[in-house]
Design a protein around this motif. Structure first.
Motif, PDB file in Angstrom:
ATOM      1  N   GLU A  52       5.944   4.937   7.046  1.00  0.00           N
ATOM      2  CA  GLU A  52       5.538   3.887   7.975  1.00  0.00           C
ATOM      3  C   GLU A  52       5.502   2.532   7.280  1.00  0.00           C
ATOM      4  OE1 GLU A  52       1.653   4.367   9.658  1.00  0.00           O
ATOM      5  OE2 GLU A  52       1.737   2.418  10.630  1.00  0.00           O
ATOM      6  N   GLY A  53       4.975   2.516   6.061  1.00  0.00           N
ATOM      7  CA  GLY A  53       4.770   1.233   5.397  1.00  0.00           C
ATOM      8  C   GLY A  53       6.020   0.627   4.800  1.00  0.00           C
TER       9      GLY A  53
ATOM     10  N   LYS B  81       0.869   4.164  -2.955  1.00  0.00           N
ATOM     11  CA  LYS B  81       0.657   5.593  -2.690  1.00  0.00           C
ATOM     12  C   LYS B  81       1.861   6.407  -3.130  1.00  0.00           C
ATOM     13  CE  LYS B  81      -2.605   5.293   1.086  1.00  0.00           C
ATOM     14  NZ  LYS B  81      -2.815   5.334   2.533  1.00  0.00           N
TER      15      LYS B  81
ATOM     16  N   ARG C 125       6.305   6.925  12.025  1.00  0.00           N
ATOM     17  CA  ARG C 125       5.461   8.076  11.666  1.00  0.00           C
ATOM     18  C   ARG C 125       5.976   9.332  12.353  1.00  0.00           C
ATOM     19  NH1 ARG C 125       0.777   6.748   8.971  1.00  0.00           N
ATOM     20  NH2 ARG C 125      -0.273   8.721   9.266  1.00  0.00           N
TER      21      ARG C 125
ATOM     22  N   GLU D 212       0.841  -1.206   0.000  1.00  0.00           N
ATOM     23  CA  GLU D 212       0.000   0.000   0.000  1.00  0.00           C
ATOM     24  C   GLU D 212       0.878   1.258   0.000  1.00  0.00           C
ATOM     25  OE1 GLU D 212      -3.201  -0.036   2.892  1.00  0.00           O
ATOM     26  OE2 GLU D 212      -2.977   2.123   3.083  1.00  0.00           O
TER      27      GLU D 212
ATOM     28  N   ASP E 260       2.525   7.996   5.597  1.00  0.00           N
ATOM     29  CA  ASP E 260       2.060   6.668   5.169  1.00  0.00           C
ATOM     30  C   ASP E 260       3.186   5.876   4.544  1.00  0.00           C
ATOM     31  OD1 ASP E 260      -0.342   7.446   6.027  1.00  0.00           O
ATOM     32  OD2 ASP E 260      -1.353   7.436   4.088  1.00  0.00           O
TER      33      ASP E 260
END
Lengths: 480, 100
Positions: free
Chosen positions: A234-235, A160, A298, A156, A231
């Protein structure tokens, strides 16, 4: 007449050869169980690039490929910085690759190509070359962000990052096209016509300029173009996050610096108010959002946004000393962030389970050394004296003050105060709280230990004796 | 008679359409197509300016952009497919595992 001196690209060439060697030789060698081949080649490549970068210190300014590439003190400095970043990320990623049992070859190749892209960005004197460098940096990073493609969060993040990155590239390209249409040249130093007329008076040129700024704003994650940052950070796998937060930011910042203090310096009066607000928003939103994050990656992402704001402050300050302050801060930010992410990568454990800041409770008892070093990095990020973070902020704020932006400095100081809270909270958890659930004592591989010792020492050393680096950077900043 | 203004207006319309697509549509594939539309608008602008200025540089830049767009498509479609394999959809609104 045209100079085709290929030796300017020596670090890039060495790295490319290493990447190709890995791709060619890894499959046959893997069958023979010759472990460690790819890592060694990548290591040699980064060390070679570092050596070639260091060799170039003190050489006169040179340009090559019809003036598309420039080798000045700034590009030399950034080549060294990117080689160090590549080396550190390589060192961080090897234990991670082994721990999670991930395929190595492609990871190392993509890492090398991303670093080559950064290097090309840093020595490009012309916008299309810069764009090629940017894409060479971004495309591997899209893949690296989603390297663990079976993990939902990672893929994900990758999606993004890709969509927003490609969108930013398209905006940047439109900006480049409009610049070319109006001025007929894309050289960073001569984008603006030399006639002394305000270079942004033409509407198409102004639109082009702002599109370029927005495109680069995405890459340095300036507010309001920052929403992908947390995002994606973090991912992504932690070593990749370290690469993104240091390398990408430094490369895009360097291009912004070249653009603003060379070709577009005459139009400063037009872009200054916008940059002012961009800096204020970036600092404030970054710091305020970091206050409420419970995930350490984050939190570091938003802290990175806030630091991008401080860097924009330095661009507002301008001048040789302001640019030198920016370059100094880039070095400091890189070192302390690499250290912090190396520790995060060690502590998160297999499958990246322990990423909450509450997982850091009682770390001082489990791993006193790691806790001590994390404390130094966090204090440095907060800008406490005797660390490089303090010195960097001190130089930037002084130069901004000298340039007459008093309001900006006041806001930046308030922001620094706010930021102390969320950095200290992690330190508080590490030292004052008891362990939160059973956690294994973290084993530190020797290579990562050396990396951590190095980053800690540099963080402290530059915080106590910044003069030599700063003097060298003054020379790098004087080219404009 | 070739009117440069018309060509530029067409390019800007395409670019706006692409931007709107990126900002408004929620399917990753459609967003990706919109980005490609924006890149094509850039190419059109470059070709028009190239002709207007009588300078071939713009058309050369065009080739660079095409190459980059192709590389981007290769990487991007692979990422979208990997996402689809895992999640069985490509809806960006439902891609919210990471808080945003």
């Amino acid at each position: 007449m045209t100079n085709w001196n290929v030796s300017l690209l020596a670090p890039e060439i060495v790295l490319s050869v290493c990447a190709l060697l890995i791709m060619l030789l890894d499959p046959p060698l893997r069958r023979k169980r010759l472990a460690g081949f790819s890592e060694s080649v990548a290591l040699v490549g980064f060390l070679g690039a570092l050596f070639l970068g260091l060799m170039r210190i003190g050489l006169p300014v040179d340009s090559s490929f019809g003036g598309f590439l420039i080798a000045d003190a700034l590009s030399t400095y950034l080549h060294i910085l990117f080689a160090v970043i590549g080396l550190s990320v390589l060192i961080m990623s090897i234990p991670w690759l082994r721990r999670d049992g991930v395929r190595q070859t492609e990871f190392l190749v993509l890492l090398i190509f991303a670093v080559i892209g950064m290097m090309i960005m840093s020595c490009s004197a012309e916008m299309v070359t810069m764009f090629i460098g940017l894409e060479l940096l971004s495309l591997p990073l899209y893949v690296l962000a989603g390297y663990l493609r079976n993990r939902e969060r990672t893929i994900e993040a990758s999606l993004k990052y890709f969509l927003l990155g490609a969108f930013a590239s398209a905006l940047l390209l439109m900006g480049i096209a409009l610049q070319w249409g109006t001025y007929g040249t894309l050289h960073l130093s001569s984008v603006a016509p030399g006639s002394g007329a305000a270079p942004l008076s033409l509407p198409l040129a102004a639109a082009g300029f702002w599109l370029v700024v927005v495109g680069l704003g995405f890459k340095v994650s300036a507010v309001p173009f920052h929403f992908w940052t947390a995002d994606v950070y973090e991912g992504s796998p932690t070593p990749v996050t370290a690469l993104m937060s240091t390398g990408t930011k430094a490369a895009a910042m360097a291009v912004l610096l070249r653009l603003m203090s060379a070709g577009f310096a005459p139009a400063a009066i037009e872009w200054m108010p916008v940059l002012w607000w961009l800096a204020v928003l970036t600092m404030s939103v970054g710091n305020l959002m970091a206050l409420v994050q419970a995930n350490i990656k984050r939190m570091l992402a938003f802290s990175g946004i806030a630091h991008a704001g401080y860097l924009l402050l330095a661009i507002c300050a301008g001048g040789t000393a302001g640019n030198a302050a920016l370059l100094f801060y880039l070095a400091g930010y890189t070192v302390m962030n690499l250290g912090a992410f190396a520790i995060v990568g060690l502590l998160e454990g297999k499958g990246e389970r322990f990423q909450s800041i509450y997982d850091y409770s009682g770390l001082a008892k489990r791993n006193p050394w790691l806790a001590a070093m994390m404390t130094i990095f966090l204090l440095s990020l907060a800008g406490i004296p005797a660390t490089v973070g303090f010195m960097g902020k001190f130089f930037i704020f002084t130069e901004t003050l000298k340039a007459g932006h008093i309001g900006l400095v006041v806001i930046a100081l308030l922001n620094s105060l706010v930021s102390v809270y969320y950095y200290l909270r992690v330190i508080y958890l590490m030292y004052m709280k008891d362990e939160w659930g059973e956690k294994p004592v973290c084993r530190v591989p020797a290579s990562v230990g050396i990396l951590l010792a190095f980053t800690t020492l540099v963080t402290l050393w530059l915080g106590v004796a910044p003069n030599r680096l700063l003097d060298a950077l003054m020379a790098a900043a004087r080219i404009f | 008679m070739f009117d440069y203004n018309h060509a530029l207006i067409l390019a800007f319309m395409l670019f706006t359409l692409g931007t709107a697509g990126v900002l408004l549509r929620r399917s990753a594939l459609v967003v990706f197509m919109s980005i490609e539309l924006m890149l094509n608008a850039v190419n059109l602008v470059l070709v028009v300016f190239s002709r207007l200025r009588g300078d071939l540089d713009g058309q050369v830049i065009c080739f660079f952009i095409m190459a980059v767009a192709a590389a981007e498509a290769a990487v991007g479609l692979a990422i979208i497919i990997a996402f689809f394999k895992r999640k069985k959809h490509v809806d960006l609104d439902r891609a919210s595992l990471l808080r945003s």
